[in-house]
Design an enzyme around this catalytic site. Sequence first.
Site, PDB file in Angstrom:
ATOM      1  N   ARG A 141      -2.419 -10.111   5.312  1.00 33.87           N
ATOM      2  CA  ARG A 141      -2.934 -10.292   3.947  1.00 33.87           C
ATOM      3  C   ARG A 141      -1.897  -9.714   2.991  1.00 33.87           C
ATOM      4  O   ARG A 141      -1.672  -8.502   2.993  1.00 33.87           O
ATOM      5  CB  ARG A 141      -4.270  -9.559   3.841  1.00 33.87           C
ATOM      6  N   LYS A 151       0.832  -1.209   0.000  1.00 33.81           N
ATOM      7  CA  LYS A 151       0.000   0.000   0.000  1.00 33.81           C
ATOM      8  C   LYS A 151       0.860   1.250   0.000  1.00 33.81           C
ATOM      9  O   LYS A 151       1.997   1.245   0.472  1.00 33.81           O
ATOM     10  CB  LYS A 151      -0.991  -0.036   1.178  1.00 33.81           C
TER      11      LYS A 151
HETATM   12  N1  PMM Z   1      -7.216  -4.301   1.461  1.00 33.38           N
HETATM   13  C1  PMM Z   1      -7.622  -4.393   0.187  1.00 33.38           C
HETATM   14  C2  PMM Z   1      -8.633  -5.309  -0.181  1.00 33.38           C
HETATM   15  N2  PMM Z   1      -9.210  -6.111   0.733  1.00 33.38           N
HETATM   16  N3  PMM Z   1      -9.390  -6.845   2.954  1.00 33.38           N
HETATM   17  C3  PMM Z   1      -9.009  -6.753   4.232  1.00 33.38           C
HETATM   18  N4  PMM Z   1      -9.608  -7.541   5.157  1.00 33.38           N
HETATM   19  N5  PMM Z   1      -8.037  -5.882   4.651  1.00 33.38           N
HETATM   20  C4  PMM Z   1      -7.404  -5.056   3.782  1.00 33.38           C
HETATM   21  O1  PMM Z   1      -6.545  -4.273   4.215  1.00 33.38           O
HETATM   22  C5  PMM Z   1      -7.788  -5.101   2.411  1.00 33.38           C
HETATM   23  C6  PMM Z   1      -8.805  -6.038   2.032  1.00 33.38           C
HETATM   24  C7  PMM Z   1      -7.015  -3.517  -0.860  1.00 33.38           C
HETATM   25  O2  PMM Z   1      -5.785  -4.000  -1.258  1.00 33.38           O
HETATM   26  P1  PMM Z   1      -5.533  -4.802  -2.636  1.00 33.38           P
HETATM   27  O3  PMM Z   1      -6.118  -3.956  -3.738  1.00 33.38           O
HETATM   28  O4  PMM Z   1      -4.065  -4.948  -2.704  1.00 33.38           O
HETATM   29  O5  PMM Z   1      -6.209  -6.120  -2.574  1.00 33.38           O
END
Ligand code: PMM
Length: 251
Positions: A238, A207
Amino acid sequence: MLIMGILNVTPDSFADGGKHNEFDAALARGLEMIEEGVDIIDIGGESTRPGADRVSEAEELARTIPVITQLAKHGVRISIDTMRASTAIAAINAGASIINDVSGGLADPLMLQAAARSQVPYIAMHWRGQSKDMNSKAIYVDVVNDVISELQERISAALDAGINPNNLIVDPGLGFAKDAPHNWAIIDAVDDFVAMGYPVLIGASRKRFLGGDSPDEREQATIDLTKRLAPTGVWAVRVHSVKPHKEVLSK
Ligand code: PMM
């Protein structure tokens, strides 16, 4: 600490350049993550990067369900990254066993009841609104206290809807209606989130607040953060890349 591997089946995912938007590529990446020892694969069909538009339910299902169906055959745990109750249910029927709702039940009034009925773990993330305008909502008196109290509200709503407390997981939602100092303040106070008494998921991978000019530069910062979080009692991180995170945890 568990490793949740990100499998975004979206053409516009900011972190992987949409490389895995094709079914074959998504499946191949999922199988690779299994080889690398991933604990959970988080499959999503809707980008939540700042400014992103929503996708239709039909598109979300078309992107995610075939990949879930195939990967579930390999016995890996799968979470469905969705704000829609209908998608969550379809994903569970296809073999997913965790609901990852970035809106913590706020985006779809049917989500918490659906999660309660399905009896699978439910991840409630801190969220203040759709990606289109979330940056304007990054206003806090005390970001740690404010995020914890807003998460407590989501926990209460989840329990009221009948979700078993043993199935609740919380996530402070790094990057969602938060600027860089907010994100770092939350990381510095991660013990306070662990002290809420529920498993904590942290999603920092690549991020923008991590600094650097490209996703690749942010990768090392992500790995460093995983190392820092490992002894804190955080339940899972994650992340996009599984192998380096597994390696850093085994040291
Ligand atoms: N961040 C993204 C998408 N889904 N779900 C959870 N639980 N926590 C997060 O921080 C989160 C998520 C966005 O990031 P990406 O686009 O790299 O998937």
